[in-house]
Scaffold this active site. Structure first.
Site, PDB file in Angstrom:
ATOM      1  NE  ARG A  58      21.764 -21.091 -46.574  1.00 20.76           N
ATOM      2  CZ  ARG A  58      21.159 -22.183 -46.111  1.00 20.76           C
ATOM      3  NH1 ARG A  58      21.840 -23.059 -45.397  1.00 20.76           N
ATOM      4  NH2 ARG A  58      19.897 -22.416 -46.347  1.00 20.76           N
ATOM      5  CD  GLU A  91      11.667 -24.937 -48.855  1.00 22.19           C
ATOM      6  OE1 GLU A  91      12.857 -24.665 -49.034  1.00 22.19           O
ATOM      7  OE2 GLU A  91      10.967 -24.332 -48.032  1.00 22.19           O
TER       8      GLU A  91
END
Length: 177
Positions: free
Chosen positions: A62, A99
């Protein structure tokens, strides 16, 4: 409604993706609204109008969507930072923690110019792990990174600490907790 409010409204929130407990901020809905997407590119141009870069490097996938029109408008080369195994030829490779897991990214050795300055671009900055790894790849080739840009930032996840001393700019921030 201001353009920043339109951007906030355009970002889709997807709970429990890609795994339970993660709130995913999806920018694909920004791309379906040309005026909001244009606002993002215009704001990037405004943010960096007085900053010199030799090239723009973008994180897969993205990040490419925001970096490409920005780089084209400034007449700068666009360097792709891709997942392991997606680039042919000689690459620099590094691993990093996400994460919610680990990953490896690569960059073409021939795309990194010694002594060149780079702006790093991604759609969202969470922990800063991907962009810090991208910085390391550019440094392996002798380039430097002074600035990082993300459409969305999750400052509660302390990305600024992970990305020091690079300057981090985002268009909108959300809680990462």
């Amino acid at each position: 409604m201001t353009n920043d409010e339109l951007l906030d409204k355009a970002i889709r929130r997807v709970p429990d993706f890609p795994k339970p407990g993660i709130l995913f901020y999806d920018i694909t809905s920004v791309l379906t609204q040309p005026e909001v997407f244009k606002h993002c590119i215009d704001r990037m141009l405004e943010l960096y109008k007085d900053v010199h870069f030799d090239a723009v490097a973008a994180a897969e996938s993205r990040g490419f969507l925001f970096a490409a029109p920005f780089a084209e408008k400034l007449g700068l080369p666009l360097v792709l930072v891709r997942k392991k195994g997606k680039l042919p030829g000689d690459v620099y490779r590094t691993s990093y923690a996400l994460e919610y897991g680990t990953a490896e990214i690569e960059i073409h050795k021939s795309d990194v110019q010694k002594g060149a300055s780079y702006l790093l671009v991604d759609d969202l900055i969470a922990t800063g792990g991907t962009l810090d790894a991208a910085r390391r790849l550019i440094e392996m080739g002798g380039g430097t990174v002074s600035d990082v840009f993300g459409v969305i930032g999750l400052p509660d996840l302390n990305y600024e600490e992970a990305l020091k001393p690079m300057k981090v700019s985002t268009l909108i921030n959300f809680s990462g907790k």
